[in-house]
Design a protein around this motif. Structure first.
Motif, PDB file in Angstrom:
ATOM      1  N   GLY A  24       0.803  -1.218   0.000  1.00  0.00           N
ATOM      2  CA  GLY A  24       0.000   0.000   0.000  1.00  0.00           C
ATOM      3  C   GLY A  24       0.832   1.263   0.000  1.00  0.00           C
ATOM      4  N   GLU A  25       0.438   2.211   0.853  1.00  0.00           N
ATOM      5  CA  GLU A  25       1.103   3.506   0.912  1.00  0.00           C
ATOM      6  C   GLU A  25       2.532   3.420   1.435  1.00  0.00           C
ATOM      7  N   ALA A  26       2.876   2.289   2.036  1.00  0.00           N
ATOM      8  CA  ALA A  26       4.232   2.149   2.581  1.00  0.00           C
ATOM      9  C   ALA A  26       5.279   1.941   1.490  1.00  0.00           C
ATOM     10  N   VAL A  27       4.851   1.578   0.282  1.00  0.00           N
ATOM     11  CA  VAL A  27       5.800   1.268  -0.793  1.00  0.00           C
ATOM     12  C   VAL A  27       6.342   2.563  -1.390  1.00  0.00           C
ATOM     13  N   PRO A  28       7.665   2.746  -1.426  1.00  0.00           N
ATOM     14  CA  PRO A  28       8.257   3.985  -1.954  1.00  0.00           C
ATOM     15  C   PRO A  28       8.353   3.941  -3.483  1.00  0.00           C
ATOM     16  N   VAL A  29       7.526   4.731  -4.161  1.00  0.00           N
ATOM     17  CA  VAL A  29       7.550   4.752  -5.620  1.00  0.00           C
ATOM     18  C   VAL A  29       7.418   6.192  -6.112  1.00  0.00           C
TER      19      VAL A  29
END
Length: 322
Positions: free
Chosen positions: A206-211
């Motif tokens: 989710g939002e934790a993935v750094p992209v």
């Protein structure tokens, strides 16, 4: 009297039991296959029963069956005679253990199986015994010498029963197509649970993935990298597919006064190594640490190469993998 040699005694015991196991392996045949077929097709549970040392082995077999996808539990034959027979249903099967096949405490259990048509599987050294003759399926155990010599205490016989129970559990596991993921359902804790965890169980999503977009300026990438604290950022194309990665190492290699103004695609490392959510975490750990190039972070992608999560080496260590 010759001096006692403990090591020689231990080797003799192991050799005796090893010979028994060889005889057991050679005896496996159609009766075993028929038992596996019957138990794999039943809808109920396997009720394991035995008295004394055979009872201890029966408990262990029940536990192994239950943990490998075959519902099972242990019933003490004496308790069965005092009400626990009611725990055995018509869709169940009974696995009764007795070296001699003449354990009198099993009598009521045998009679119950005959009366209600409950399949009875016997594990005994004597096919012509009361238990052997009453059985629908016979798992014969070779009448091998006990390892303790004159005292004839159950040693080799219990080892053979234990091994035959393991063979039955594994054969049923394979017959049912029981997977590592299924096995972990019954073993969520400890080192075994960690070894059977999937990447999807451990990864950040989710939002934790750094992209970031590969066209974005490095100033935005640095903000994302700092906010997510993984030491990296995954770069995406216009379709949301992972095309590259920027790590702390990439920043050092491209350090310069114009770094923050450059587009991310000029700094990123293209085609980074990726993983899948269904992969075992232990396999992911081996992949991340294999060879000379160690990987601290691994982006997890779907079939379309779109990131669904990120796995950090510390996550694997945290769940107990080493």
């Amino acid at each position: 009297m010759p001096e006692f040699d403990p090591a020689a005694s231990a080797r003799r015991v192991i050799a005796t039991e090893r010979d028994g196991l060889d005889a057991l392996a050679a005896s496996i045949g159609e009766d075993f296959a028929a038992t596996v077929t019957r138990l794999s097709q039943m809808k109920g549970r396997v009720i394991c029963a035995g008295v004394g040392k055979s009872g201890h082995v029966a408990r262990k077999i029940a536990a192994t069956l239950a943990s490998t996808g075959t519902p099972a539990y242990y019933v003490h034959p004496t308790e069965a005679s005092h009400g626990d027979l009611g725990m055995i249903g018509e869709q169940d099967a009974v696995l009764a253990l007795s070296k001699s096949g003449e354990t009198r405490e099993l009598g009521d259990l045998i009679a119950y199986c005959r009366r209600f048509g409950v399949p009875l599987v016997s594990m005994t050294t004597r096919a012509d015994s009361t238990l052997g003759r009453a059985a629908d399926h016979l798992l014969a155990v070779p009448d091998a010498p006990e390892a303790c010599g004159e005292t004839r205490a159950p040693t080799t016989s219990t080892t053979l029963m234990m091994a035959l129970g393991d063979a039955l559990a594994v054969a049923l596991l394979e017959a049912r197509g029981f997977t590592a993921a299924d096995f972990r359902t019954f073993h969520p804790g400890g080192a075994l649970g960690a070894a059977l965890a999937s990447v999807g169980d451990v990864m950040h999503a989710g939002e934790a993935v750094p992209v970031a977009d590969e066209q974005a300026p490095m100033s935005e990438v640095l903000i994302e990298m700092t906010a997510k604290s993984f030491g990296c950022v995954g770069l995406l194309d216009g379709e949301g597919r992972l095309t590259g990665i920027i790590t702390d190492g990439d920043l050092r290699r491209h350090m310069g006064a114009d770094l923050v103004d450059r587009p991310a695609r000029e700094v990123m490392t293209r085609d980074p190594k990726t993983g899948r959510a269904e992969t075992l975490a232990a396999d992911a750990l081996r992949e991340m640490t294999a060879g000379s190039l160690k990987i601290t972070q691994l982006f997890i992608v779907d079939d379309g190469q779109r990131p669904v999560g990120i796995l950090h080496l510390h996550d694997l260590l945290r769940v107990g993998l080493t």
